[in-house]
Every structure is written in C-alpha cells, then in structure tokens.
Write a protein that holds these residues in place. Structure first.
Motif, PDB file in Angstrom:
ATOM      1  N   ASN A 119      13.222  35.182 -18.968  1.00  0.00           N
ATOM      2  CA  ASN A 119      12.239  35.861 -18.129  1.00  0.00           C
ATOM      3  C   ASN A 119      12.055  35.226 -16.762  1.00  0.00           C
ATOM      4  O   ASN A 119      11.309  35.737 -15.942  1.00  0.00           O
ATOM      5  N   ASN A 120      12.718  34.098 -16.507  1.00  0.00           N
ATOM      6  CA  ASN A 120      12.520  33.366 -15.260  1.00  0.00           C
ATOM      7  C   ASN A 120      13.517  33.797 -14.183  1.00  0.00           C
ATOM      8  O   ASN A 120      14.689  33.999 -14.472  1.00  0.00           O
ATOM      9  N   SER A 121      13.050  33.889 -12.954  1.00  0.00           N
ATOM     10  CA  SER A 121      13.976  34.151 -11.848  1.00  0.00           C
ATOM     11  C   SER A 121      14.815  32.906 -11.564  1.00  0.00           C
ATOM     12  O   SER A 121      15.991  32.996 -11.247  1.00  0.00           O
ATOM     13  N   ASN A 122      14.203  31.739 -11.696  1.00  0.00           N
ATOM     14  CA  ASN A 122      14.893  30.450 -11.588  1.00  0.00           C
ATOM     15  C   ASN A 122      14.484  29.600 -12.778  1.00  0.00           C
ATOM     16  O   ASN A 122      13.335  29.650 -13.214  1.00  0.00           O
ATOM     17  N   THR A 123      15.429  28.810 -13.268  1.00  0.00           N
ATOM     18  CA  THR A 123      15.132  27.873 -14.341  1.00  0.00           C
ATOM     19  C   THR A 123      15.554  26.490 -13.878  1.00  0.00           C
ATOM     20  O   THR A 123      16.607  26.320 -13.273  1.00  0.00           O
ATOM     21  N   TYR A 124      14.714  25.506 -14.166  1.00  0.00           N
ATOM     22  CA  TYR A 124      14.954  24.127 -13.768  1.00  0.00           C
ATOM     23  C   TYR A 124      15.289  23.312 -15.010  1.00  0.00           C
ATOM     24  O   TYR A 124      14.679  23.497 -16.063  1.00  0.00           O
ATOM     25  N   LEU A 125      16.266  22.415 -14.860  1.00  0.00           N
ATOM     26  CA  LEU A 125      16.774  21.651 -15.997  1.00  0.00           C
ATOM     27  C   LEU A 125      16.960  20.194 -15.610  1.00  0.00           C
ATOM     28  O   LEU A 125      17.291  19.888 -14.455  1.00  0.00           O
ATOM     29  N   GLU A 126      16.801  19.318 -16.573  1.00  0.00           N
ATOM     30  CA  GLU A 126      17.092  17.901 -16.342  1.00  0.00           C
ATOM     31  C   GLU A 126      18.563  17.765 -15.982  1.00  0.00           C
ATOM     32  O   GLU A 126      19.420  18.459 -16.524  1.00  0.00           O
ATOM     33  N   ALA A 127      18.859  16.844 -15.075  1.00  0.00           N
ATOM     34  CA  ALA A 127      20.224  16.657 -14.594  1.00  0.00           C
ATOM     35  C   ALA A 127      20.917  15.453 -15.203  1.00  0.00           C
ATOM     36  O   ALA A 127      22.117  15.263 -15.011  1.00  0.00           O
ATOM     37  N   GLY A 128      20.178  14.621 -15.931  1.00  0.00           N
ATOM     38  CA  GLY A 128      20.771  13.426 -16.540  1.00  0.00           C
ATOM     39  C   GLY A 128      20.108  12.134 -16.118  1.00  0.00           C
ATOM     40  O   GLY A 128      20.445  11.068 -16.613  1.00  0.00           O
ATOM     41  N   ASP A 129      19.162  12.220 -15.183  1.00  0.00           N
ATOM     42  CA  ASP A 129      18.383  11.037 -14.826  1.00  0.00           C
ATOM     43  C   ASP A 129      16.908  11.438 -14.794  1.00  0.00           C
ATOM     44  O   ASP A 129      16.559  12.544 -15.181  1.00  0.00           O
ATOM     45  N   HIS A 130      16.060  10.538 -14.347  1.00  0.00           N
ATOM     46  CA  HIS A 130      14.617  10.805 -14.359  1.00  0.00           C
ATOM     47  C   HIS A 130      14.066  11.181 -12.985  1.00  0.00           C
ATOM     48  O   HIS A 130      12.857  11.193 -12.787  1.00  0.00           O
ATOM     49  N   GLU A 131      14.960  11.482 -12.023  1.00  0.00           N
ATOM     50  CA  GLU A 131      14.516  11.840 -10.680  1.00  0.00           C
ATOM     51  C   GLU A 131      15.164  13.113 -10.127  1.00  0.00           C
ATOM     52  O   GLU A 131      14.913  13.474  -8.984  1.00  0.00           O
ATOM     53  N   THR A 132      16.022  13.782 -10.904  1.00  0.00           N
ATOM     54  CA  THR A 132      16.760  14.930 -10.381  1.00  0.00           C
ATOM     55  C   THR A 132      16.673  16.113 -11.343  1.00  0.00           C
ATOM     56  O   THR A 132      16.828  15.939 -12.549  1.00  0.00           O
ATOM     57  N   LEU A 133      16.459  17.297 -10.770  1.00  0.00           N
ATOM     58  CA  LEU A 133      16.486  18.536 -11.535  1.00  0.00           C
ATOM     59  C   LEU A 133      17.577  19.438 -10.988  1.00  0.00           C
ATOM     60  O   LEU A 133      17.904  19.378  -9.806  1.00  0.00           O
ATOM     61  N   ILE A 134      18.104  20.277 -11.843  1.00  0.00           N
ATOM     62  CA  ILE A 134      19.044  21.323 -11.457  1.00  0.00           C
ATOM     63  C   ILE A 134      18.282  22.630 -11.467  1.00  0.00           C
ATOM     64  O   ILE A 134      17.530  22.915 -12.414  1.00  0.00           O
ATOM     65  N   CYS A 135      18.469  23.438 -10.425  1.00  0.00           N
ATOM     66  CA  CYS A 135      17.869  24.768 -10.367  1.00  0.00           C
ATOM     67  C   CYS A 135      18.982  25.794 -10.490  1.00  0.00           C
ATOM     68  O   CYS A 135      19.942  25.775  -9.712  1.00  0.00           O
ATOM     69  N   LEU A 136      18.860  26.661 -11.493  1.00  0.00           N
ATOM     70  CA  LEU A 136      19.799  27.759 -11.679  1.00  0.00           C
ATOM     71  C   LEU A 136      19.065  29.082 -11.506  1.00  0.00           C
ATOM     72  O   LEU A 136      17.973  29.266 -12.059  1.00  0.00           O
ATOM     73  N   MET A 137      19.667  30.001 -10.777  1.00  0.00           N
ATOM     74  CA  MET A 137      19.119  31.346 -10.705  1.00  0.00           C
ATOM     75  C   MET A 137      19.377  32.030 -12.045  1.00  0.00           C
ATOM     76  O   MET A 137      20.277  31.629 -12.788  1.00  0.00           O
ATOM     77  N   GLN A 138      18.591  33.054 -12.357  1.00  0.00           N
ATOM     78  CA  GLN A 138      18.674  33.711 -13.657  1.00  0.00           C
ATOM     79  C   GLN A 138      20.092  34.165 -13.993  1.00  0.00           C
ATOM     80  O   GLN A 138      20.568  33.954 -15.112  1.00  0.00           O
ATOM     81  N   GLU A 139      20.794  34.763 -13.033  1.00  0.00           N
ATOM     82  CA  GLU A 139      22.150  35.247 -13.335  1.00  0.00           C
ATOM     83  C   GLU A 139      23.102  34.100 -13.682  1.00  0.00           C
ATOM     84  O   GLU A 139      23.989  34.252 -14.508  1.00  0.00           O
ATOM     85  N   SER A 140      22.896  32.934 -13.071  1.00  0.00           N
ATOM     86  CA  SER A 140      23.730  31.773 -13.402  1.00  0.00           C
ATOM     87  C   SER A 140      23.410  31.247 -14.795  1.00  0.00           C
ATOM     88  O   SER A 140      24.307  30.905 -15.559  1.00  0.00           O
ATOM     89  N   LEU A 141      22.125  31.199 -15.120  1.00  0.00           N
ATOM     90  CA  LEU A 141      21.732  30.756 -16.457  1.00  0.00           C
ATOM     91  C   LEU A 141      22.309  31.695 -17.513  1.00  0.00           C
ATOM     92  O   LEU A 141      22.868  31.245 -18.520  1.00  0.00           O
ATOM     93  N   LEU A 142      22.203  32.989 -17.279  1.00  0.00           N
ATOM     94  CA  LEU A 142      22.727  33.952 -18.247  1.00  0.00           C
ATOM     95  C   LEU A 142      24.251  33.912 -18.325  1.00  0.00           C
ATOM     96  O   LEU A 142      24.822  34.146 -19.390  1.00  0.00           O
ATOM     97  N   LYS A 143      24.902  33.583 -17.218  1.00  0.00           N
ATOM     98  CA  LYS A 143      26.364  33.477 -17.230  1.00  0.00           C
ATOM     99  C   LYS A 143      26.831  32.362 -18.159  1.00  0.00           C
ATOM    100  O   LYS A 143      27.819  32.518 -18.868  1.00  0.00           O
ATOM    101  N   ILE A 144      26.103  31.244 -18.175  1.00  0.00           N
ATOM    102  CA  ILE A 144      26.538  30.136 -19.039  1.00  0.00           C
ATOM    103  C   ILE A 144      25.895  30.159 -20.418  1.00  0.00           C
ATOM    104  O   ILE A 144      26.384  29.504 -21.322  1.00  0.00           O
TER     105      ILE A 144
END
Length: 161
Positions: A119-144
């Motif tokens: 339901n999100n237009s953008n989704t934010y995800l942990e990137a592997g450390d405690h200071e960085t997030l990854i932002c994916l647009m909905q179509e990118s999230l659904l693609k993977i």
C-alpha cells in the motif's frame, strides 16, 4: 559501512533504482524511521525464522508491527522459531548486527511479505548498517517481491506508536 555489498550487487543486477538516506545511528527499524522522519507504516523490517530442518524464512513486515508467529506457522504449515543472533551474524556477515536488510533472494532465503507493504508509494528498508536506509518506489518493491508469497503476517503495532 553504508549499503551492504550483497544488497548493492543484487539491486544492480536486477536493475532496481533506489535511493539511500542517512540518519543518526539507531538500534531498531522503528528508531531508524523516527531518525529519518519516515512514517512507520512505510518502514519495512526483516524477521528471520527457521523451521525444525534449519530452513530459514525471512518475514518482511512494517517496522512498527510484530510478526504473528502463530499465523506464520499456519501459512507455512510448519513450526517456526526465531533465528538466533549467532545464526543471523553468520548469515548476514556483510551487515552490522541488528541491521538486516529485508531482501531474501541475495541471502538465499525464502521470503514471505506482509500485504500492508503493497500500500506504500515508497518503502524504506535497512541497508545493512545502523545509519543508512534504502528507499524503493512501489513499482521497484513489487518488481523484486511481487512473485514472492505474501499474506497478513502481523499483530497490531504496540499502542504507543
């Protein structure tokens, strides 16, 4: 550290566009969302479980929610338990402890994601450390994740969120 090499390589191979956002150091996905001023429902986290044959499953759900392990057991028709910290550190060795990126494929792990994330237009995800997030647009999230199984995996978030 920034984005883990495993995740960076995976997103590059899949030709998935993304942005990174830095924030003050945090100890949880909820704290990361607060530090980056992101709505909690748009922040996804990974919960790693395993069955009695040591097969791992990554449940991906909104950061403020808790995984409903009873529901997961019914969906998967198995008896799941949470993976140990030692298992997580070994499996996600290019990530800081407690900063698991919610991407199962590059870590050779089955995934089950929560319906709320679609339901999100953008989704934010942990990137592997405690200071960085990854932002994916909905179509990118659904693609993977679109061809991976999904269901309602969560209990309601605690009332103080």
């Amino acid at each position: 550290m920034s984005i883990s090499d495993t995740v960076h390589n995976y997103l590059s191979e899949k030709n998935i566009p993304y942005e990174t956002i830095t924030h003050q150091s945090s100890k949880s996905s909820v704290q990361s969302a607060i530090a980056a001023q992101i709505p909690l429902h748009q922040m996804a986290k990974a919960v790693i479980l395993k069955d009695n044959r040591d097969q791992y499953l990554m449940a991906i759900l909104p950061a403020a929610n808790r995984v409903n392990i009873h529901q997961l057991n019914q969906i998967t028709n198995s008896k799941l338990q949470f993976a140990t910290e030692h298992e997580l550190n070994r499996r996600f060795n290019d990530c800081e402890p407690g900063a698991i990126p919610p991407f199962g494929a590059p870590y050779r792990m089955n995934v089950l994601w929560d319906n709320r994330l679609s339901n999100n237009s953008n989704t934010y995800l942990e990137a592997g450390d405690h200071e960085t997030l990854i932002c994916l647009m909905q179509e990118s999230l659904l693609k993977i994740s679109g061809d991976q199984p999904h269901n309602d995996l969560c209990s309601a978030p605690p009332r103080n969120h």
